[in-house]
Design an enzyme around this catalytic site. Sequence first.
Site, mmCIF file in Angstrom:
data_model
loop_
_atom_site.group_PDB
_atom_site.id
_atom_site.type_symbol
_atom_site.label_atom_id
_atom_site.label_comp_id
_atom_site.label_asym_id
_atom_site.label_seq_id
_atom_site.Cartn_x
_atom_site.Cartn_y
_atom_site.Cartn_z
ATOM 1 C CG ASP A 45 -1.850 -1.046 1.377
ATOM 2 O OD1 ASP A 45 -2.003 -2.071 0.512
ATOM 3 O OD2 ASP A 45 -2.825 -1.010 2.006
ATOM 4 C CG HIS A 189 2.489 -0.210 4.238
ATOM 5 N ND1 HIS A 189 2.008 -1.276 5.405
ATOM 6 C CD2 HIS A 189 1.034 0.532 4.317
ATOM 7 C CE1 HIS A 189 0.728 -1.182 5.782
ATOM 8 N NE2 HIS A 189 0.297 0.155 5.098
HETATM 9 ZN ZN ZN Z 1 -2.711 3.114 3.166
#
Ligand code: ZN
Length: 359
Positions: A45, A189
């Site tokens: 992400d 991430h």
């Molecule tokens: Zn996020």
Amino acid sequence: MLKAKLVKGAVALVLFGTLFSIPMMPVSSAADASCPNGYVGLTFDDGPNTSNTTKLLNALKQAGLRATMFNIGQNAQNNPSLVRDQATAGMWIGNHSYTHPDMTTLSSSQMSSEISRTQQTIQSITGTAPKLFRPPYGATNATLKSIETQNSLTEVLWNVDSQDWNGATTAQIVVAAGRLQNGDVILMHDQYQTTLQAIPQIAQNLKSRGLCSGMISPSTGRAVAPDGGSSGGGDGTPSTGTKKETESMTKGGQYTSNISSPFNGVALYANNDSVKYTQYFESGTHNFSLRGASNNSEMARVDLKIGGQTKGTFYFGGSYPAVYTLNNVSHGTGNQEIELVVTADNGTWDAYIDYLEIN
Ligand code: ZN
């Protein structure tokens, strides 16, 4: 070229035949061999960004993994070339809002704007609008879900949280990925050194557990075998285009050979191995889908050349045959030479290709 790099093509063909022409061997079990326990969805992400995305893509490519990148719209707007790099590297691209707010605190028109601006931004860069949406912080409600539906988006949360955002060490991220089962999705991430360093070990552990990295199905939100394009395609829609079998094309290069397993097609073993033919086009933009496979879990790469120009690369991340689509490819009209050629062979894989379909 993987096997028999230094031998003649004829010997390679014999080797190949010996390995794969065992009578009665079911094609499906042979093709499934490297992913017997299924597929997991790796997700990253909050990208793309100039500090981490290129390193992340290199680490994933090196490890033979494909992943879904939930991009923040304004980051995509600011780094369009990194979004193209994600698609070119064989990653799927999802929508993670435009400015990364807690969506549940917004009015419905603000929610709509966050989602649609990101759809438009990514579509303008890659040619394809995302089919998957992950709400920031996993925060969702009924209003948001109805707006996702209006935008033809499937909400994707996660089964396993790597905790990379919460200070997890590389070892802890690897342990978290070790909990993934068939169909599961893990949250990571595009931001942390710890995550980057976990990738080789995650790849090795998945392999040892008979799992492969897959795409996230827009119909179920679960990880499945890759079967589509790099930009969120692969919805399983049957296509109806011009289909050309590779074994009927003209062979070039030193080792290019016909194969009969895992499908009737052609094997490209080494750089400059290719097949080509001439196709007539009335118009100058088409989608090109190539069905193929790697001979192992390493990522096989086959370039598409039209009229002598490289237009993109098809990626096959495992030995299970899959269709990879390059969308909205611009090319010349009239008679054009189409060539499928290996240029990125590093000795760890061979490419098997079945047919090319043009829509
Ligand atoms: Zn996020």
